[in-house]
Motif scaffolding. Structure first.
Motif, mmCIF file in Angstrom:
data_model
loop_
_atom_site.group_PDB
_atom_site.id
_atom_site.type_symbol
_atom_site.label_atom_id
_atom_site.label_comp_id
_atom_site.label_asym_id
_atom_site.label_seq_id
_atom_site.Cartn_x
_atom_site.Cartn_y
_atom_site.Cartn_z
ATOM 1 N N LYS A 2 8.895 8.363 20.616
ATOM 2 C CA LYS A 2 7.759 7.723 19.939
ATOM 3 C C LYS A 2 8.257 6.910 18.739
ATOM 4 O O LYS A 2 9.052 7.397 17.941
ATOM 5 N N GLU A 3 7.784 5.660 18.631
ATOM 6 C CA GLU A 3 8.212 4.834 17.508
ATOM 7 C C GLU A 3 7.153 4.821 16.403
ATOM 8 O O GLU A 3 5.972 4.605 16.661
ATOM 9 N N ILE A 4 7.623 5.092 15.203
ATOM 10 C CA ILE A 4 6.737 5.109 14.036
ATOM 11 C C ILE A 4 6.971 3.828 13.236
ATOM 12 O O ILE A 4 8.111 3.450 12.978
ATOM 13 N N LEU A 5 5.860 3.177 12.869
ATOM 14 C CA LEU A 5 5.967 1.954 12.074
ATOM 15 C C LEU A 5 6.114 2.324 10.598
ATOM 16 O O LEU A 5 5.293 3.071 10.051
ATOM 17 N N ILE A 6 7.170 1.797 9.986
ATOM 18 C CA ILE A 6 7.382 2.042 8.557
ATOM 19 C C ILE A 6 6.970 0.785 7.784
ATOM 20 O O ILE A 6 7.528 -0.288 7.993
ATOM 21 N N ILE A 7 5.972 0.932 6.944
ATOM 22 C CA ILE A 7 5.515 -0.194 6.115
ATOM 23 C C ILE A 7 6.274 -0.128 4.791
ATOM 24 O O ILE A 7 6.465 0.956 4.235
ATOM 25 N N ASP A 8 6.655 -1.281 4.267
ATOM 26 C CA ASP A 8 7.411 -1.328 3.017
ATOM 27 C C ASP A 8 6.535 -1.880 1.889
ATOM 28 O O ASP A 8 6.254 -3.078 1.842
ATOM 29 N N SER A 9 6.110 -0.998 0.985
ATOM 30 C CA SER A 9 5.245 -1.421 -0.127
ATOM 31 C C SER A 9 5.984 -1.428 -1.465
ATOM 32 O O SER A 9 5.348 -1.360 -2.527
ATOM 33 N N THR A 10 7.321 -1.529 -1.397
ATOM 34 C CA THR A 10 8.115 -1.504 -2.631
ATOM 35 C C THR A 10 7.654 -2.564 -3.630
ATOM 36 O O THR A 10 7.564 -2.291 -4.834
ATOM 37 N N LEU A 11 7.347 -3.766 -3.123
ATOM 38 C CA LEU A 11 6.970 -4.849 -4.034
ATOM 39 C C LEU A 11 5.477 -4.803 -4.384
ATOM 40 O O LEU A 11 4.978 -5.676 -5.077
ATOM 41 N N ARG A 12 4.777 -3.781 -3.918
ATOM 42 C CA ARG A 12 3.366 -3.600 -4.288
ATOM 43 C C ARG A 12 3.245 -2.335 -5.148
ATOM 44 O O ARG A 12 2.994 -2.414 -6.340
ATOM 45 N N ASP A 13 3.499 -1.162 -4.590
ATOM 46 C CA ASP A 13 3.372 0.070 -5.397
ATOM 47 C C ASP A 13 4.454 0.101 -6.484
ATOM 48 O O ASP A 13 4.235 0.609 -7.590
ATOM 49 N N GLY A 14 5.627 -0.481 -6.189
ATOM 50 C CA GLY A 14 6.696 -0.556 -7.190
ATOM 51 C C GLY A 14 6.277 -1.341 -8.427
ATOM 52 O O GLY A 14 6.839 -1.157 -9.514
ATOM 53 N N SER A 15 5.271 -2.199 -8.260
ATOM 54 C CA SER A 15 4.749 -2.972 -9.393
ATOM 55 C C SER A 15 4.284 -2.048 -10.524
ATOM 56 O O SER A 15 4.457 -2.350 -11.703
ATOM 57 N N HIS A 16 3.726 -0.887 -10.180
ATOM 58 C CA HIS A 16 3.315 0.084 -11.210
ATOM 59 C C HIS A 16 4.530 0.542 -12.017
ATOM 60 O O HIS A 16 4.496 0.608 -13.232
ATOM 61 N N ALA A 17 5.617 0.882 -11.278
ATOM 62 C CA ALA A 17 6.812 1.399 -11.950
ATOM 63 C C ALA A 17 7.476 0.321 -12.810
ATOM 64 O O ALA A 17 8.139 0.621 -13.795
ATOM 65 N N MET A 18 7.264 -0.952 -12.425
ATOM 66 C CA MET A 18 7.808 -2.082 -13.201
ATOM 67 C C MET A 18 6.848 -2.498 -14.306
ATOM 68 O O MET A 18 7.064 -3.547 -14.916
ATOM 69 N N ARG A 19 5.807 -1.721 -14.530
ATOM 70 C CA ARG A 19 4.734 -2.137 -15.445
ATOM 71 C C ARG A 19 4.262 -3.552 -15.065
ATOM 72 O O ARG A 19 4.001 -4.384 -15.918
ATOM 73 N N HIS A 20 4.193 -3.790 -13.770
ATOM 74 C CA HIS A 20 3.686 -5.050 -13.204
ATOM 75 C C HIS A 20 4.538 -6.261 -13.601
ATOM 76 O O HIS A 20 4.021 -7.365 -13.671
ATOM 77 N N HIS A 21 5.818 -6.027 -13.840
ATOM 78 C CA HIS A 21 6.687 -7.116 -14.279
ATOM 79 C C HIS A 21 7.845 -7.402 -13.328
ATOM 80 O O HIS A 21 8.972 -7.606 -13.764
ATOM 81 N N PHE A 22 7.580 -7.421 -12.022
ATOM 82 C CA PHE A 22 8.602 -7.895 -11.101
ATOM 83 C C PHE A 22 8.888 -9.364 -11.418
ATOM 84 O O PHE A 22 7.960 -10.163 -11.575
ATOM 85 N N THR A 23 10.175 -9.708 -11.468
ATOM 86 C CA THR A 23 10.525 -11.116 -11.696
ATOM 87 C C THR A 23 10.591 -11.824 -10.340
ATOM 88 O O THR A 23 10.640 -11.181 -9.280
ATOM 89 N N ALA A 24 10.640 -13.156 -10.415
ATOM 90 C CA ALA A 24 10.757 -13.946 -9.190
ATOM 91 C C ALA A 24 12.036 -13.552 -8.444
ATOM 92 O O ALA A 24 12.030 -13.426 -7.211
ATOM 93 N N GLU A 25 13.115 -13.320 -9.191
ATOM 94 C CA GLU A 25 14.388 -12.982 -8.566
ATOM 95 C C GLU A 25 14.333 -11.589 -7.912
ATOM 96 O O GLU A 25 14.886 -11.388 -6.828
ATOM 97 N N ASN A 26 13.664 -10.620 -8.561
ATOM 98 C CA ASN A 26 13.482 -9.291 -7.950
ATOM 99 C C ASN A 26 12.841 -9.447 -6.573
ATOM 100 O O ASN A 26 13.291 -8.869 -5.587
ATOM 101 N N VAL A 27 11.763 -10.223 -6.537
ATOM 102 C CA VAL A 27 10.985 -10.360 -5.307
ATOM 103 C C VAL A 27 11.789 -11.117 -4.255
ATOM 104 O O VAL A 27 11.843 -10.728 -3.089
ATOM 105 N N ARG A 28 12.440 -12.206 -4.691
ATOM 106 C CA ARG A 28 13.220 -13.007 -3.754
ATOM 107 C C ARG A 28 14.340 -12.167 -3.116
ATOM 108 O O ARG A 28 14.475 -12.109 -1.897
#
Lengths: 339, 295
Positions: A2-28
């Motif tokens: 059985k294949e399980i789909l893994i969704i990656d929310s690092t650049l969404r939920d991680g925004s909390h841990a970054m105090r919403h300050h992901f830079t353009a370079e982080n995201v790129r």
């Protein structure tokens, strides 16, 4: 297998841990790495979703649309996902432009009892041929039957899957089993689970969800997310492989991103300190932790006490303004008892 | 003095609360309570109170245009767009409680008199109605402000099906109202529904971003003056915390406890809409001298 789909929310939920300050370079750099690692869906934007950048929740360094377009440039096979909470993000101002810019999967999100606020958003997304996933937050606050009833509404609006979020990291594996099983039994669409690690249960809960029939797990790399963090993508991938499930991903490639990219932009390591454990016990939204710490320091109150009181009042995600209010009240109470 | 006749469209909780307030008014009387749903509890209650009812909604007014001078519309944004066309032709004075963004936006303490010369009056939204007066006071205190934000929380039980289906309209209409009345460059409005038991009271947090440290004493004075003025038609308005200034922002938390007429007291969000609508209707009625003449 059985294949399980893994969704990656690092650049969404991680925004909390970054105090919403992901830079353009982080995201790129992260988006490029996710694409090359074969991530299926990468979710970007403010931690509370499109349209949530605010004084109330926390202002993002860049706009949601900037995050979307920076990530989009790096993606070819990986689908771009966005999340929005009706009451914060609107179809006109947020979903239309994000989808126009390339978002293919939309997580339409609400507190676990309020599914009927998502009707127009889900209908809009599915009507233009994009994938709408209905998301129920703070699921520790509602019974399996209650969650099923809400999920059925979302299914009726056209959601192609339902994601249960343990937003406070307050659930234990048997809770997750009961809730995912109830949805699996009563729905025609796929079921997913999103964990937080406040009680140290994130991976165990994600595994319990899969064993109860969940088809997808929403994760973040290295668990980088609100509060005590999420179910770490690289760990659950390894754990699922060891348990006999396929994910279509290579855990070693993920480890490379975790150590090579995420470890370098992290503000601080994700850990379960007292405040984050208290948030799990109180059953309050994980994203409240840093705000409770600031309010506690300002008004001379233990942030753990603030979180416990917010839990007693059943304050939900999005009501960040109550944190300071409760801190002021507790400080007043403390002063009075001293007299 | 002869009372002015009003029709209420929409027989849900808001319509029924309007009915209770109209029945108490010395300037207004309800001549028609109309909706679409045949099994509406609101219709049944109104009938018991001896009020003339209909399930033909706006068509009942079309059939008997003389039945009312004022129409309260508590249906939904989409329906109001249709009602406004029909009722406009009949010359009715309309009080729109939906977030249709169609008519003249009215906040009684800011533009009541001006509103009376318009035909379709929009009460904006509950968040707008309860917070725009305060946002206006903040703006008057700090005219250089470039951004105002409103985060509202209401009890889930106070949000009916129309509120839920109109949640985008709520967000957009509230923002538009704040920008319109304060003149601020940019505003933002957010809404949370909280299902806690016992239900929470309506809770509004206003944030104002300002570069220069403001005179918090002046802001406080202006804000307290707003509370006094609003209390004349919505007695449950009060300050919960603030105004406080920190890190470049002024924060003010207010709340509205409902009058408990038909809606429960926690539904201050609905009470402020019905209070404001009735306040405007009464002012209109006083000017028409009970004869339906234009003010």
């Amino acid at each position: 297998m059985k294949e399980i789909l893994i969704i990656d929310s690092t650049l969404r939920d991680g925004s909390h841990a970054m105090r919403h300050h992901f830079t353009a370079e982080n995201v790129r750099s992260y988006a490029a790495a996710a694409e090359s690692a074969g991530v299926k869906v990468l979710v970007v934007g403010h931690g509370n979703g499109l349209g949530a950048s605010s004084l109330q929740i926390g202002k993002s360094l860049l706009s949601d649309m900037e995050y979307v377009s920076i990530a989009m440039k790096e993606l070819k096979n990986t689908k771009l996902g966005v999340l929005t909470v009706p009451g914060f993000g609107t179809v006109k101002d947020d979903l239309e432009p994000a989808i126009k810019a390339g978002a293919e999967v939309v997580f339409v999100t609400c507190h676990c009892t309020e599914a009927d606020t998502t009707q127009k958003h889900i209908e809009y997304v599915s009507s233009i041929g994009k994938e709408a996933i209905g998301v129920l937050m703070m699921t520790h606050m509602l019974s399996p039957e209650g969650l099923l009833e809400q999920a059925q509404k979302m299914q009726g609006y056209g959601a192609s899957g339902i994601l249960l979020m343990d937003s406070a990291g307050a659930s234990l594996p048997h809770d997750v089993t009961a809730k995912v099983s109830a949805l699996k039994k009563g729905l025609n669409v796929k079921v997913g689970f999103h964990a937080h690690n406040n009680l140290g249960m994130a991976v165990a809960n994600a595994l319990a969800a899969v064993e109860a029939g969940a088809a997808f797990i929403d994760t973040t790399m290295r668990g980088y997310g609100a509060g005590a963090g999420n179910c770490p993508m690289e760990i659950i991938t390894a754990v699922l492989h060891k348990s006999g499930y396929a994910t279509g991903m290579d855990e070693f490639a993920l480890m490379g991103i975790s150590d090579g990219i995420v470890a370098k932009f992290m503000k601080k390591p994700i850990e379960i300190d007292g405040v984050r454990l208290a948030s799990g016990l109180a059953g309050v939204f994980s994203g409240f932790c840093p705000i409770a710490e600031r309010a506690g320091a300002r008004f001379g109150v233990d942030p753990k006490e603030i979180l416990m009181e917010l839990g007693r009042r059943k304050i939900v995600a999005g009501q960040e303004d109550y944190i300071t209010e409760v801190a002021i009240e507790l400080a007043k109470r403390k002063k009075e008892t001293k007299k | 003095m002869e009372k002015v006749k009003v029709a209420i469209l929409g027989t849900g909780n808001i319509g029924t609360d309007l009915l209770v307030k109209v029945m108490r008014s010395s300037h207004l009387e309800c001549s028609l309570f109309a909706g679409r749903s045949k099994d509406s509890q609101g219709i049944a209650r109104a009938r018991e109170m001896g009020i003339s009812t209909s399930t033909d909604s706006v068509d009942a007014i079309l059939r008997d245009p003389g039945c009312c001078d004022i129409v309260f519309d508590s249906t939904n944004a989409e329906s109001h767009l249709k009602h406004a066309l029909v009722l406009g032709k009949l010359g009715k004075f309309m009080l729109d409680l939906t977030p249709s963004k169609l008519g003249f936006m009215c906040v009684p303490i800011l533009n009541l008199k001006e509103s009376l010369s318009h035909q379709d009056i929009n009460l904006i939204t509950c968040g707008g109605q309860s917070s725009i007066p305060f946002a206006h006071a903040l703006m008057v205190s700090c005219p250089k402000t470039e951004y105002i934000e409103l985060a509202s929380s209401i009890a889930s039980k106070s949000a009916g099906p129309s509120t839920r289906i109109n949640i985008d309209e709520y967000v957009l209409a509230t923002r538009k109202g704040i920008e319109h009345f304060t003149g601020v460059k940019r505003a933002k409005a957010m809404l949370n529904l909280n299902p806690a038991e016992p239900p929470i009271n309506m809770h509004n947090t206003l944030y104002m971003e300002t570069k220069d440290e403001p005179d918090i004493g002046t802001i406080r004075k202006n804000v307290l003056a707003v509370v006094e003025q609003m209390k004349r038609y919505t007695p449950g308005v009060h300050i919960v915390a603030g105004p406080v200034y920190e890190e470049g922002r002024v924060t003010l938390i207010t709340s509205v406890i409902g009058a408990g007429d038909f809606l429960p007291k926690y539904a201050g969000n609905l009470d402020i809409m019905t209070c404001a609508a009735v306040a405007v209707a009464e002012e209109y009625a006083k000017r028409t001298d009970g004869k339906g003449a234009k003010p």
